[in-house]
Motif scaffolding. Structure first.
Motif, PDB file in Angstrom:
ATOM      1  N   ASN A  82       0.828  -1.221   0.000  1.00 29.25           N
ATOM      2  CA  ASN A  82       0.000   0.000   0.000  1.00 29.25           C
ATOM      3  C   ASN A  82       0.859   1.268   0.000  1.00 29.25           C
ATOM      4  O   ASN A  82       0.680   2.170   0.814  1.00 29.25           O
ATOM      5  CB  ASN A  82      -0.945   0.017   1.211  1.00 29.25           C
ATOM      6  CG  ASN A  82      -1.909  -1.151   1.206  1.00 29.25           C
ATOM      7  OD1 ASN A  82      -2.170  -1.753   0.166  1.00 29.25           O
ATOM      8  ND2 ASN A  82      -2.427  -1.493   2.369  1.00 29.25           N
ATOM      9  N   LYS A 110      -0.639   4.904   0.272  1.00 30.34           N
ATOM     10  CA  LYS A 110      -1.509   5.289   1.391  1.00 30.34           C
ATOM     11  C   LYS A 110      -0.885   5.090   2.771  1.00 30.34           C
ATOM     12  O   LYS A 110      -1.244   5.781   3.727  1.00 30.34           O
ATOM     13  CB  LYS A 110      -2.824   4.512   1.321  1.00 30.34           C
ATOM     14  CG  LYS A 110      -3.681   4.851   0.107  1.00 30.34           C
ATOM     15  CD  LYS A 110      -4.985   4.074   0.139  1.00 30.34           C
ATOM     16  CE  LYS A 110      -5.856   4.429  -1.069  1.00 30.34           C
ATOM     17  NZ  LYS A 110      -7.124   3.657  -1.060  1.00 30.34           N
ATOM     18  N   THR A 111       0.021   4.148   2.901  1.00 33.84           N
ATOM     19  CA  THR A 111       0.524   3.791   4.230  1.00 33.84           C
ATOM     20  C   THR A 111       1.369   4.897   4.858  1.00 33.84           C
ATOM     21  O   THR A 111       2.014   5.682   4.165  1.00 33.84           O
ATOM     22  CB  THR A 111       1.344   2.488   4.182  1.00 33.84           C
ATOM     23  OG1 THR A 111       1.703   2.106   5.511  1.00 33.84           O
ATOM     24  CG2 THR A 111       2.608   2.663   3.361  1.00 33.84           C
ATOM     25  N   LYS A 112       1.369   4.920   6.183  1.00 33.30           N
ATOM     26  CA  LYS A 112       2.197   5.854   6.956  1.00 33.30           C
ATOM     27  C   LYS A 112       3.311   5.119   7.704  1.00 33.30           C
ATOM     28  O   LYS A 112       4.038   5.717   8.489  1.00 33.30           O
ATOM     29  CB  LYS A 112       1.327   6.606   7.973  1.00 33.30           C
ATOM     30  CG  LYS A 112       0.237   7.469   7.351  1.00 33.30           C
ATOM     31  CD  LYS A 112       0.814   8.657   6.611  1.00 33.30           C
ATOM     32  CE  LYS A 112      -0.276   9.574   6.097  1.00 33.30           C
ATOM     33  NZ  LYS A 112       0.283  10.712   5.325  1.00 33.30           N
ATOM     34  N   ASN A 164      -4.355   5.243  15.082  1.00 32.06           N
ATOM     35  CA  ASN A 164      -3.583   5.513  13.866  1.00 32.06           C
ATOM     36  C   ASN A 164      -2.088   5.560  14.171  1.00 32.06           C
ATOM     37  O   ASN A 164      -1.344   6.354  13.580  1.00 32.06           O
ATOM     38  CB  ASN A 164      -4.022   6.840  13.241  1.00 32.06           C
ATOM     39  CG  ASN A 164      -5.467   6.803  12.786  1.00 32.06           C
ATOM     40  OD1 ASN A 164      -5.838   5.996  11.950  1.00 32.06           O
ATOM     41  ND2 ASN A 164      -6.290   7.668  13.363  1.00 32.06           N
ATOM     42  N   ARG A 198       1.740   4.833  14.050  1.00 31.18           N
ATOM     43  CA  ARG A 198       2.601   4.533  12.907  1.00 31.18           C
ATOM     44  C   ARG A 198       3.876   3.861  13.396  1.00 31.18           C
ATOM     45  O   ARG A 198       4.394   4.228  14.454  1.00 31.18           O
ATOM     46  CB  ARG A 198       2.950   5.817  12.160  1.00 31.18           C
ATOM     47  CG  ARG A 198       1.755   6.595  11.685  1.00 31.18           C
ATOM     48  CD  ARG A 198       2.095   8.063  11.433  1.00 31.18           C
ATOM     49  NE  ARG A 198       3.254   8.207  10.550  1.00 31.18           N
ATOM     50  CZ  ARG A 198       3.823   9.369  10.267  1.00 31.18           C
ATOM     51  NH1 ARG A 198       3.355  10.489  10.789  1.00 31.18           N
ATOM     52  NH2 ARG A 198       4.852   9.419   9.450  1.00 31.18           N
ATOM     53  N   LYS A 223     -10.165   0.699   7.434  1.00 30.59           N
ATOM     54  CA  LYS A 223      -9.270   1.862   7.501  1.00 30.59           C
ATOM     55  C   LYS A 223      -7.929   1.536   8.166  1.00 30.59           C
ATOM     56  O   LYS A 223      -7.020   2.365   8.173  1.00 30.59           O
ATOM     57  CB  LYS A 223      -9.949   2.993   8.283  1.00 30.59           C
ATOM     58  CG  LYS A 223     -11.214   3.525   7.617  1.00 30.59           C
ATOM     59  CD  LYS A 223     -11.859   4.610   8.476  1.00 30.59           C
ATOM     60  CE  LYS A 223     -13.163   5.096   7.854  1.00 30.59           C
ATOM     61  NZ  LYS A 223     -13.828   6.107   8.722  1.00 30.59           N
ATOM     62  N   ASP A 254      -4.326   0.618   8.851  1.00 27.21           N
ATOM     63  CA  ASP A 254      -3.129   0.695   8.025  1.00 27.21           C
ATOM     64  C   ASP A 254      -2.259  -0.535   8.274  1.00 27.21           C
ATOM     65  O   ASP A 254      -1.598  -0.656   9.296  1.00 27.21           O
ATOM     66  CB  ASP A 254      -2.346   1.970   8.362  1.00 27.21           C
ATOM     67  CG  ASP A 254      -1.162   2.215   7.423  1.00 27.21           C
ATOM     68  OD1 ASP A 254      -0.891   1.342   6.575  1.00 27.21           O
ATOM     69  OD2 ASP A 254      -0.527   3.275   7.547  1.00 27.21           O
ATOM     70  N   THR A 285       6.526   9.722   4.623  1.00 22.23           N
ATOM     71  CA  THR A 285       5.222   9.196   4.197  1.00 22.23           C
ATOM     72  C   THR A 285       4.298  10.289   3.682  1.00 22.23           C
ATOM     73  O   THR A 285       3.126  10.043   3.431  1.00 22.23           O
ATOM     74  CB  THR A 285       4.531   8.442   5.352  1.00 22.23           C
ATOM     75  OG1 THR A 285       4.260   9.360   6.425  1.00 22.23           O
ATOM     76  CG2 THR A 285       5.402   7.309   5.868  1.00 22.23           C
TER      77      THR A 285
END
Length: 607
Positions: A83, A86-88, A420, A422, A473, A475, A531
């Motif tokens: 991904n 989109k990925t962080k 979220n 990371r 959603k 990640d 990112t």
């Protein structure tokens, strides 16, 4: 136009600037006058020849390694990523000292929690030897060899380990946010030295805890004296005054202890000891139970409250004598008064956070029954650290990533609380043994196993939570980057060929490197998150990379005219980067800055 110098964050210069702000009077012609500095600090200067210090052979060079700048870079590897757009999350291959240096501009003061499980220095562990002159070249050469262990027969067994750890921990501190923490797993072999190093780097005042993890539950009967079943986990804050612990969630088992046998209108409660020690005279008195029994506190102890306070609590129905009214008094603690979280203790039992054997079996299941790591860490162990010291948007780093347990734990806890967080994983691509099952299965180095573990774990988490709202959603991706020397010849510190250097002005990019490689190097040197969204677009027939929704525009094309500059300026970026030799002629170069400033672009740089 300002020219990017291609180097990472200058720690020494940053320290000098801080010192200037605090003590401008100690600088003479931009140099520090140590006599003035000592006068300024007054009595807080150690002058004795014999003083407490922790030192070893090579420590000075280890400190210098932490301060040394590098022109190294990280090259994107989309084909091994998941991904990408989109990925962080980040997975970085390379010597972690160099990677930490390279990341300083972009992630300084941004990482909330670091967990590392470094080599324990048992005599079988690989201990990487850094090279002060050119560590990236050294890394590349070592990467082609079989990794060496640090045998106990080596005369500098502890020294080599300390020289490896010191600069990495020093830079790690720079990456931590002000309220950040670091957890470090270690065993008996280096616990004392590690704690002394951490006290020096982080400060004794920032020591949080020495946690004991019960990593196994059955003895090894072949051991002569004791069978060790624990590891240590040192925890330090960057600044303990601003660091908060989230605490542990109340468990169902603990909440189930609260009952209401007397139907108290204040709700469920549980009883607690009413006698405490040592004895205080004013809290020693006789209590009569509802059944008429006379009770004194046990020898050497006293009651929790004074006589008057006891009478108040008795009237308020907060003293419990058992259902028959004849038991020793206990105080009632109501569930409504209990904090939502518990203060963690320093012994973490395997029944709470898992053990090594369980972790190995779980990883084995993930790889369809194949066993590639002997001592992976428990996912629940890392999740407890995340629960205590991360929030839902934290950046989590592990620069001894190994089997990538930390990445797995981050994805799991995000799935549980819709977070979220990371992750940034860093791992040396240590080759697998040619006789090992991992090598036979096609995994040529540890990084390949770690990346595959994250891929499989992400899919497993999605499958197990497929009915959970918003799980799509989550990640589960990661961008792969690989450590390399700079993409640009003009930044190559090894260059010593004047004729070649002059030719490099015509084409400064090394053979085999792409514009995208250069773009990410610019982000690192500029201090931009790796990112951040990047869009490749065309502006007046020239390729332009739009970073962060147009915040930064990078144009690495040649023969730029004033028309090209005008069209780029109309995009209203905050920052612009060009090739130094990318302008059609000097007239364009001179006027480009004026055009860009007219459109409000103040930060204009060239490479």
């Amino acid at each position: 136009m300002q020219k990017l110098d291609g180097k990472t964050f200058n720690v020494v210069q940053d320290n000098i600037e801080k010192l200037k702000q605090l003590f401008p009077e100690v600088f003479t012609e931009n140099k520090i006058d140590f006599e003035k500095l000592m006068l300024t600090l007054g009595e807080h200067v150690e002058k004795e020849k014999e003083r407490y210090e922790f030192t070893w052979n090579g420590k000075t060079k280890a400190i210098q390694l932490a301060q040394k700048q590098t022109t190294g870079t990280l090259r994107p590897c989309k084909e091994e990523s998941v991904n990408w757009d989109k990925t962080k999350n980040l997975y970085i291959e390379g010597d972690n000292l160099e990677v930490l240096r390279v990341l300083q501009n972009s992630y300084r003061n941004k990482v909330k929690m670091i967990y590392i499980d470094p080599p324990y220095n048992t005599g079988k562990d690989f201990v990487y030897k850094d090279d002060f002159q050119d560590n990236i070249k050294n890394y590349k050469e070592k990467n082609q060899e079989n990794m060496k262990s640090n045998p106990e027969t080596n005369g500098r067994f502890h020294t080599d380990w300390l020289n490896m750890m010191y600069p990495r921990l020093k830079i790690a501190k720079n990456l931590l946010s002000d309220d950040g923490v670091i957890f470090i797993s270690i065993d008996d072999m280096e616990i004392e030295k590690l704690k002394m190093v951490c006290n020096e780097i982080f400060g004794e005042e920032n020591f949080i805890a020495n946690i004991i993890w019960e990593r196994s539950f059955s003895p090894v009967n072949l051991k002569k004296h004791f069978s060790e079943n624990h590891d240590f986990i040192l925890c330090y804050a960057k600044n303990i005054n601003v660091t908060n612990c989230n605490g542990l969630k109340q468990t169902e088992e603990l909440l189930s202890r609260y009952k209401n046998p007397d139907n108290d209108p204040r709700g469920p409660w549980q009883s607690d000891n009413f006698s405490v020690g040592p004895a205080v005279p004013e809290k020693i008195y006789e209590i009569t139970t509802p059944s008429g029994r006379k009770i004194l506190p046990p020898d050497g102890r006293c009651w929790l409250l004074t006589k008057d306070r006891y009478e108040e609590f008795l009237k308020d129905n907060r003293i419990w004598f058992g259902e028959n009214g004849n038991n020793v008094p206990r105080i009632k603690r109501f569930l409504s008064e209990v904090k939502n979280t518990l203060t963690p203790m320093t012994i973490w039992k395997y029944s709470e956070v898992g053990h090594s054997q369980e972790a190995k079996q779980n990883l084995k299941k993930l790889f369809d029954g194949a066993s590639y790591f002997d001592y992976p860490k428990s996912i629940n162990l890392i999740k407890r650290m995340l629960e205590l010291y991360s929030n839902q948007d934290s950046i989590i780093m592990d620069f001894f990533s190994g089997s990538a347990t930390t990445a797995h734990a981050v994805m799991e806890i995000n799935a549980e609380d819709s977070g979220n967080r990371r992750f940034i994983m860093v791992q040396l691509p240590e080759p697998t043994d040619e006789k090992s099952d991992a090598y036979k299965a096609g995994y040529k180095n540890i990084c390949e196993i770690g990346k595959e573990r994250i891929r499989r774990a992400g899919q497993k988490i999605l499958e197990e939570n497929k009915d959970k709202e918003g799980i799509e959603k989550l990640d589960i991706g990661f961008k792969v980057f690989k450590l390399d020397d700079t993409n640009l010849k003009v930044w190559d510190e090894e260059s010593a060929d004047l004729e070649r250097d002059l030719l490099d002005l015509i084409d400064p990019v090394k053979e085999g490197r792409t514009q995208e490689d250069v773009v990410y190097e610019i982000l690192l040197k500029y201090g931009v998150d790796l990112t951040v969204p990047i869009e490749e677009t065309k502006v007046a027939d020239k390729v332009v990379y739009s970073v962060g929704m147009g915040y930064l525009l990078i144009c690495l094309e040649r023969d730029l005219t004033l028309e090209h500059i005008e069209e780029i300026a109309k995009k209203n970026p905050a920052r612009v980067v060009f090739y130094d030799e990318g302008f059609k002629d000097d007239t364009v170069r001179i006027n480009a800055q004026q055009i860009l400033k007219r459109y409000g672009v103040e930060d204009i740089r060239v490479i």
